[in-house]
Design a protein around this motif. Structure first.
Motif, mmCIF file in Angstrom:
data_model
loop_
_atom_site.group_PDB
_atom_site.id
_atom_site.type_symbol
_atom_site.label_atom_id
_atom_site.label_comp_id
_atom_site.label_asym_id
_atom_site.label_seq_id
_atom_site.Cartn_x
_atom_site.Cartn_y
_atom_site.Cartn_z
ATOM 1 N N ILE A 13 -21.752 -17.716 20.512
ATOM 2 C CA ILE A 13 -20.346 -18.008 21.963
ATOM 3 C C ILE A 13 -20.192 -16.262 20.234
ATOM 4 C CG2 ILE A 13 -20.370 -20.380 22.046
ATOM 5 C CD1 ILE A 13 -18.107 -19.945 20.122
ATOM 6 N N LYS A 14 -19.371 -15.692 21.522
ATOM 7 C CA LYS A 14 -18.034 -14.534 21.121
ATOM 8 C C LYS A 14 -16.223 -15.060 21.538
ATOM 9 C CE LYS A 14 -17.534 -10.599 23.472
ATOM 10 N NZ LYS A 14 -18.043 -9.207 24.046
ATOM 11 N N ILE A 15 -15.925 -14.776 20.779
ATOM 12 C CA ILE A 15 -14.463 -15.552 20.519
ATOM 13 C C ILE A 15 -14.150 -14.321 20.393
ATOM 14 C CG2 ILE A 15 -12.760 -16.680 19.600
ATOM 15 C CD1 ILE A 15 -14.635 -18.733 18.314
ATOM 16 N N LEU B 270 -22.343 -21.740 17.154
ATOM 17 C CA LEU B 270 -21.940 -22.589 17.143
ATOM 18 C C LEU B 270 -22.651 -24.119 17.114
ATOM 19 C CD1 LEU B 270 -19.002 -24.127 17.773
ATOM 20 C CD2 LEU B 270 -19.470 -23.706 20.952
ATOM 21 N N LYS B 271 -22.609 -24.936 15.643
ATOM 22 C CA LYS B 271 -22.809 -25.633 15.952
ATOM 23 C C LYS B 271 -21.668 -27.087 16.479
ATOM 24 C CE LYS B 271 -24.805 -24.364 11.296
ATOM 25 N NZ LYS B 271 -24.513 -24.901 10.002
ATOM 26 N N ASN B 272 -20.968 -27.299 16.416
ATOM 27 C CA ASN B 272 -20.448 -28.235 17.030
ATOM 28 C C ASN B 272 -18.922 -28.535 17.113
ATOM 29 O OD1 ASN B 272 -19.417 -28.957 14.615
ATOM 30 N ND2 ASN B 272 -19.471 -31.224 15.092
ATOM 31 N N ILE B 273 -17.733 -29.100 17.898
ATOM 32 C CA ILE B 273 -16.512 -27.845 18.023
ATOM 33 C C ILE B 273 -16.203 -29.596 17.640
ATOM 34 C CG2 ILE B 273 -14.865 -27.947 20.267
ATOM 35 C CD1 ILE B 273 -16.733 -26.708 21.292
ATOM 36 N N SER B 274 -14.585 -29.226 17.469
ATOM 37 C CA SER B 274 -13.521 -30.401 16.590
ATOM 38 C C SER B 274 -12.310 -30.081 17.159
ATOM 39 C CB SER B 274 -14.742 -31.131 15.347
ATOM 40 O OG SER B 274 -14.065 -29.799 14.188
ATOM 41 N N TYR B 275 -11.876 -31.267 16.729
ATOM 42 C CA TYR B 275 -10.101 -31.392 16.087
ATOM 43 C C TYR B 275 -9.588 -32.079 15.267
ATOM 44 C CZ TYR B 275 -10.812 -29.863 21.102
ATOM 45 O OH TYR B 275 -11.003 -28.949 22.787
ATOM 46 N N ALA B 276 -8.691 -30.853 14.776
ATOM 47 C CA ALA B 276 -7.795 -31.393 13.624
ATOM 48 C C ALA B 276 -6.400 -31.890 14.278
ATOM 49 C CB ALA B 276 -8.338 -30.349 12.240
ATOM 50 N N THR B 277 -5.907 -32.231 13.474
ATOM 51 C CA THR B 277 -4.037 -32.439 13.107
ATOM 52 C C THR B 277 -3.566 -33.009 12.127
ATOM 53 O OG1 THR B 277 -4.695 -34.244 15.600
ATOM 54 C CG2 THR B 277 -2.222 -35.067 14.038
ATOM 55 N N PHE C 275 -14.496 -24.850 15.663
ATOM 56 C CA PHE C 275 -15.903 -23.989 15.864
ATOM 57 C C PHE C 275 -16.510 -24.126 14.902
ATOM 58 C CE2 PHE C 275 -13.063 -21.868 19.037
ATOM 59 C CZ PHE C 275 -13.693 -22.828 20.218
ATOM 60 N N ASN C 276 -17.366 -24.994 14.441
ATOM 61 C CA ASN C 276 -17.740 -24.888 13.089
ATOM 62 C C ASN C 276 -19.313 -24.215 13.460
ATOM 63 O OD1 ASN C 276 -16.334 -27.064 12.060
ATOM 64 N ND2 ASN C 276 -16.741 -27.998 14.478
ATOM 65 N N GLY C 277 -19.892 -23.376 12.811
ATOM 66 C CA GLY C 277 -21.098 -23.109 12.731
ATOM 67 C C GLY C 277 -20.705 -21.387 11.797
ATOM 68 N N THR C 278 -21.955 -20.588 12.491
ATOM 69 C CA THR C 278 -22.173 -19.638 10.856
ATOM 70 C C THR C 278 -22.026 -18.471 11.878
ATOM 71 O OG1 THR C 278 -23.931 -19.143 11.710
ATOM 72 C CG2 THR C 278 -24.026 -20.388 9.330
ATOM 73 N N GLY C 279 -21.556 -17.448 11.674
ATOM 74 C CA GLY C 279 -20.899 -16.180 12.018
ATOM 75 C C GLY C 279 -20.223 -14.939 11.388
ATOM 76 N N ASN C 280 -19.850 -13.916 12.644
ATOM 77 C CA ASN C 280 -19.057 -12.666 11.585
ATOM 78 C C ASN C 280 -17.438 -12.593 12.206
ATOM 79 O OD1 ASN C 280 -20.121 -11.374 13.467
ATOM 80 N ND2 ASN C 280 -22.276 -11.151 12.423
ATOM 81 N N VAL C 281 -16.691 -11.446 11.873
ATOM 82 C CA VAL C 281 -15.529 -10.843 12.313
ATOM 83 C C VAL C 281 -16.069 -9.458 12.553
ATOM 84 C CG1 VAL C 281 -13.381 -10.920 12.051
ATOM 85 C CG2 VAL C 281 -13.952 -12.951 11.954
ATOM 86 N N SER D 96 -15.836 -19.423 5.883
ATOM 87 C CA SER D 96 -16.365 -20.660 6.115
ATOM 88 C C SER D 96 -16.904 -20.559 7.933
ATOM 89 C CB SER D 96 -15.268 -21.350 5.405
ATOM 90 O OG SER D 96 -14.169 -21.247 6.445
ATOM 91 N N GLU D 97 -17.707 -21.888 6.914
ATOM 92 C CA GLU D 97 -18.629 -22.269 8.692
ATOM 93 C C GLU D 97 -17.284 -22.882 9.553
ATOM 94 O OE1 GLU D 97 -21.907 -24.309 8.200
ATOM 95 O OE2 GLU D 97 -23.061 -22.168 6.623
ATOM 96 N N LEU D 98 -15.752 -22.408 9.953
ATOM 97 C CA LEU D 98 -14.804 -23.063 10.722
ATOM 98 C C LEU D 98 -14.324 -22.018 11.099
ATOM 99 C CD1 LEU D 98 -13.583 -25.305 11.290
ATOM 100 C CD2 LEU D 98 -12.425 -25.671 9.323
ATOM 101 N N TYR D 99 -14.183 -21.952 12.157
ATOM 102 C CA TYR D 99 -13.108 -20.648 12.848
ATOM 103 C C TYR D 99 -12.125 -21.400 13.704
ATOM 104 C CZ TYR D 99 -10.991 -16.704 16.269
ATOM 105 O OH TYR D 99 -10.598 -16.193 16.612
ATOM 106 N N GLU D 100 -10.912 -21.859 13.749
ATOM 107 C CA GLU D 100 -9.651 -22.190 13.992
ATOM 108 C C GLU D 100 -8.633 -21.880 15.002
ATOM 109 O OE1 GLU D 100 -8.678 -25.797 11.671
ATOM 110 O OE2 GLU D 100 -6.561 -24.157 10.757
#
Length: 115
Positions: A23-25, A40-47, A63-69, A81-85
């Motif tokens: 995916i592209k954000i 994208l490996k998986n999607i989660s939510y944090a509180t 968004f959990n997964g590897t990527g670049n900016v 990290s393997e997390l985009y929030e």
């Protein structure tokens, strides 16, 4: 398909269909645009109930997964990290037009699409 607003539950259900894909954000804040590509490996939510101030979000979409900016530099930088929030707010708006999602917050707009 016409663009329409979604509940966070509808948004999550549709977005989870993209697990395993790239995916592209695009994050648009004022005059700044950053693009992030994630496998994208998986999607989660944090509180976060231990916030010090209102700058830290109570809820976040992860968004959990590897990527670049892609930034202003010539070469894309790997995600730290393997997390985009994305911080979520009670007033966040969720939209889908059949091919891309828009998530609007008071800080900016995030466009999420398949790469």
């Amino acid at each position: 398909m016409d663009q329409h607003f979604l509940s966070v539950e509808e948004f999550n259900e549709l977005l989870n269909n993209w697990n395993g894909q790239t995916i592209k954000i695009s994050k648009i804040e004022m005059d700044d645009v950053d693009e992030t590509m994630i496998q994208l490996k998986n999607i989660s939510y944090a509180t976060n109930t231990r916030r010090i101030d209102d700058y830290e979000p109570m809820h976040a979409l992860q968004f959990n997964g590897t990527g670049n900016v892609d930034t202003d530099s010539e070469d894309p930088q790997p995600l730290p990290s393997e997390l985009y929030e994305i911080p979520l707010e009670d007033s966040s708006l969720y939209e889908f037009d059949g091919s891309s999602f828009l998530l609007s917050t008071s800080r900016g707009v995030y466009k999420i699409e398949l790469a």
